[in-house]
Enzyme design. Structure first.
Site, PDB file in Angstrom:
ATOM      1  N   ASP A  29       1.026  -1.359   0.048  1.00 42.60           N
ATOM      2  CA  ASP A  29      -0.071  -0.168   0.176  1.00 42.60           C
ATOM      3  C   ASP A  29       0.884   1.245   0.011  1.00 42.60           C
ATOM      4  O   ASP A  29       1.803   1.039  -0.277  1.00 42.60           O
ATOM      5  CB  ASP A  29      -0.885  -0.011   1.239  1.00 42.60           C
ATOM      6  CG  ASP A  29      -2.385   0.534   0.756  1.00 42.60           C
ATOM      7  OD1 ASP A  29      -2.349   1.750   0.586  1.00 42.60           O
ATOM      8  OD2 ASP A  29      -3.366  -0.200   1.144  1.00 42.60           O
TER       9      ASP A  29
ATOM     10  N   HIS B 227      -4.117   6.061   3.026  1.00 47.94           N
ATOM     11  CA  HIS B 227      -4.692   4.669   2.435  1.00 47.94           C
ATOM     12  C   HIS B 227      -4.223   3.497   2.895  1.00 47.94           C
ATOM     13  O   HIS B 227      -4.789   2.705   3.519  1.00 47.94           O
ATOM     14  CB  HIS B 227      -4.567   4.848   0.836  1.00 47.94           C
ATOM     15  CG  HIS B 227      -5.032   3.712   0.156  1.00 47.94           C
ATOM     16  ND1 HIS B 227      -4.621   2.503   0.025  1.00 47.94           N
ATOM     17  CD2 HIS B 227      -6.540   3.758  -0.583  1.00 47.94           C
ATOM     18  CE1 HIS B 227      -5.634   1.744  -0.737  1.00 47.94           C
ATOM     19  NE2 HIS B 227      -6.480   2.675  -0.973  1.00 47.94           N
TER      20      HIS B 227
ATOM     21  N   SER C 130     -11.045  -0.702  -1.883  1.00 43.24           N
ATOM     22  CA  SER C 130      -9.894  -0.741  -1.170  1.00 43.24           C
ATOM     23  C   SER C 130     -10.049  -0.978   0.204  1.00 43.24           C
ATOM     24  O   SER C 130      -9.450  -1.621   0.957  1.00 43.24           O
ATOM     25  CB  SER C 130      -9.311   0.541  -1.061  1.00 43.24           C
ATOM     26  OG  SER C 130      -8.351   0.726  -2.445  1.00 43.24           O
TER      27      SER C 130
END
Length: 747
Positions: A141, A204, A530
């Protein structure tokens, strides 16, 4: 509806190569290519780097150039390298005996308080903490922020003995702890990066990691919204972060490097909320990396993509990957707009702003148009450049459109925005100024009527509140099948919560990703596949803690066959949801498993036309021959998959398919399962035999499913059915889907 702001697609992709030292006209023609060479050769000492340089010298004619153009060699978990090549050199390398594929490096894109309670995994759920605490979840990520309280290591002992990874320090990242036991970063395009580190500057990676394995944090919220105890699905598990995503995106070569390291480091599962357009399995870094992970008993969970509700949009489709769609939970965020006439208009958003006790002037984009710039776009949609700053300043503006108009209104000094969407929003979007998303044909008409029939219209936008809503349902942005690489394998596999997920976040990023946004928080509410992916990863880790000996395919089977079937309003059926929404507690006791090992996948690859030579290189053997693997019966799909899918390529074809399957008993030793078939009109399904009698655990029995039917009517493109094996204790359900290509698609 496609509101990008909260789908974590904030990267601006740039495709470039750094200058290299090669002189002459070749310098600017060279691009990074990945040369994939399968498994590491067995039974002999292998000098990886030297072999790669020899190959490059052979195609360039110069040892010096070979050393200059090689970027990186993979060699911990599989064999391959990256080099800056000319197209003719790449073509020549494709002909080398030890090479499976050569493909250009591309950039991929990034595709909770209530969610775990909704799935039945409450704080006091039964756990095997001694195994869970030795489980390592590898995450590819944007990095990780240890400032987030989700990664507090209080009460954690040292890392599991098998852990071989490292913690790389750097800017804003001083080291790991006993919760986050590993952190590395990969940016092979640029050997030296200023202030590089595994720290998360986007948010994220911190969000996905904490969703999977964050520790419980009471009172988590985004400025009071969504308040509750945030936690991951396996809060006692360890986390290893592999940072592969940067401002330029998530490159193929960095992702392959991360897989190479993660497998060797000793992770138990890999979570990848990243994807790109489907490619041939061995020209796809996620398919390559996850294959080698599968071979070593590691399940890879991947997001399905955020390009829904369009069909043919699903990503990460290799059969050894668990491909995850995004579903809803029973909570959403409502944002009420009070109008000056006393009426209220309620929409959906994540609005953190507490209003002053006053109304603001209200105007529509159409009335605020700057008519001298009509050629810039549609003022009703508040397109950039179409509005008068004087008319917008200090006002709330009603816009038609697809989201993100709040950024435009903010730049013009507006006080807030109300956006009218074609359909009701099914997830919230954090607004950079006070804002709400309403359905244009109902609530929007009410607002527009009030604006156009009132001398001085006014309104106020209130802070969002949590409300309950029916669930589960597939979210509009979640990518749908059918997939294009393996026609008769249904993808996505299953669904998991991916809308309005509250989880950890990085203080280095703003809540919206806009640098003008002053708001920072260690938690954030995001939506996207996600967010669904780490839910499925954690569910798999939870099952693995109770069933440590199960293969990746067995764990995926357990999650699929116990999933909750879903209805989808756009009629994409299982093309959107796969087997349904995960039910982790039921997956511990699935009754039967559709299990597979590496040989099962190799047999599938043989059926799909991969050559003996390629498979030889892939698995690191010599003299492999597809005929040496006992072929399965002539099944429509050639693989023991938990779902069954046929894709009809000719609109006038009759339905004809046979699926051969085997199931392994993991329920009661002596048990009898009866097949229950659910099928629509026009589809005949026969199960042979329709009773399976087991006499011991781990016993494997086989059956076939025969599909027959006339050509599907022109107006019907999907027939949805199922087979359920039931022994009165267990319900082992497999979706069956017949999909007919439309005439438009065939053209």
């Amino acid at each position: 509806m496609k509101m990008i702001q909260n789908l974590s697609l904030l990267f601006v992709f740039c495709f470039y190569c750094l200058p290299i030292v090669i002189q002459g006209s070749d310098q600017h023609e060279r691009k990074p290519y990945i040369v994939y060479m399968g498994e590491m050769p067995m039974g002999r000492t292998y000098a990886i780097k030297e072999h790669h340089l020899n190959l490059l010298e052979a195609v360039t004619g110069s040892q010096k150039i070979a050393r200059q153009i090689r970027i990186h060699s993979y060699g911990k978990s599989f064999n391959g390298f990256v080099a800056r090549l000319l197209p003719r050199e790449a073509k020549k390398l494709r002909g080398e005996d030890n090479v499976i594929s050569v493909f250009p490096n591309t950039h991929n894109k990034l595709h909770t308080t209530r969610s775990w309670d909704y799935l039945g995994m409450t704080l006091n759920v039964n756990r095997r903490l001694n195994i869970e605490s030795n489980t390592i979840v590898g995450v590819l990520d944007t990095g990780i922020s240890l400032d987030c309280p989700s990664f507090n290591d209080k009460g954690f002992g040292p890392p599991p003995p098998r852990w071989k990874g490292k913690c790389v320090t750097g800017a804003n990242f001083s080291g790991c702890n006993n919760k986050v036991i590993g952190a590395k970063y990969f940016y092979l395009e640029q050997p030296v990066i200023e202030n590089a580190s595994p720290v998360d500057e986007d948010g994220h990676g911190t969000h996905t990691s904490s969703t999977a394995a964050g520790v419980p944090v009471a009172g988590a919220s985004v400025d009071g919204i969504g308040r509750g105890t945030a936690r991951g699905g396996v809060p006692s598990a360890r986390i290893a972060m592999y940072k592969v995503c940067w401002e330029s995106g998530c490159s193929d070569m960095d992702m392959l490097a991360a897989f190479d390291e993660a497998i060797a480091d000793g992770v138990n599962l890999i979570s990848v909320s990243i994807g790109g357009p489907p490619r041939d399995f061995f020209s796809d870094p996620i398919a390559i990396g996850s294959f080698h992970a599968m071979r070593r008993g590691i399940l890879t969970s991947c997001s399905a993509g955020n390009d829904g509700p369009d069909l043919n949009s699903v990503e990460n489709v290799a059969p050894w990957i668990m491909t995850v769609a995004a579903s809803s939970i029973d909570r959403e965020y409502a944002t009420m707009v009070a109008l000056g006439d006393g009426k209220n208009a309620t929409g959906v958003s994540i609005n953190t702003f507490t209003p002053e006790n006053k109304m603001y002037p209200l105007i529509s984009g159409a009335l605020a148009a700057n008519h001298s710039r009509d050629d810039y776009g549609n003022a009703s949609s508040c397109d950039t450049g179409t509005l008068s700053k004087e008319m917008v300043m200090g006002r709330i503006v009603y816009c038609l459109g697809q989201g993100n108009q709040d950024w435009t209104i903010k730049d013009l000094g507006g006080a807030g925005t109300i956006v009218g969407l074609d359909e009701r929003a099914d997830f919230g979007s954090i607004t950079i100024i006070p804002g709400s998303y309403v359905e244009a044909n109902t609530v929007g008409k009410q607002i527009d009527l009030y604006i156009n029939n009132t001398k001085d219209p006014v309104a106020i936008i209130y802070k969002s509140i949590s409300t309950r809503t029916p669930a589960p349902r597939i979210i509009s942005f979640s990518s749908r099948g059918p997939q294009s690489i393996a026609n008769n394998i249904l993808k996505p596999d299953l669904a998991a919560p991916g809308a309005d997920i509250l989880a950890g976040f990085s203080n280095l990023a703003t809540l919206t990703g806009n640098p003008q946004d002053p708001r920072h928080n260690v938690f954030n509410i995001l939506s996207g596949t996600s967010m669904a992916c780490p839910h499925a990863t954690a569910a798999a880790a939870y099952v693995k803690s109770f069933r440590p000996g199960w293969s990746p395919a067995a764990i995926k089977s357990a999650l699929m066959t116990t999933a909750t079937p879903m209805s989808i309003k756009d009629n994409s059926a299982e093309l959107g949801s796969g087997a349904g929404q995960i039910n982790p507690l039921s997956a511990i006791h699935p009754g039967l498993l559709y299990d597979m090992n590496m040989n099962s996948y190799i047999a599938y690859l043989c059926k799909e036309g991969y050559t003996n030579t390629n498979i030889d290189i892939l698995i690191g053997s010599k003299g492999f021959n597809c005929s040496t693997i006992v072929p399965p019966p002539q099944s429509t799909d050639g693989i023991n998959y938990p779902s069954m899918h046929i894709r009809i390529l000719s609109p006038n074809s009759t339905i004809s398919a046979i699926f051969y399957r085997s199931v392994t008993n993991v329920g009661q030793a002596n048990s009898t399962y009866k097949a229950i078939v659910t099928a629509p009109k026009g589809l005949s399904i026969e199960v042979v035999p329709d009773i399976l009698q087991f006499s011991r655990l781990r016993q494997e029995l086989s059956f076939k499913v025969v599909l027959k039917g006339p050509p599907m009517p022109k107006e019907i493109s999907i027939l949805s059915a199922s087979i359920e094996w039931n022994d009165s204790r267990h319900s082992v359900r497999s979706p069956i889907l017949v999909y007919k290509e439309s005439d438009d698609f065939m053209k």
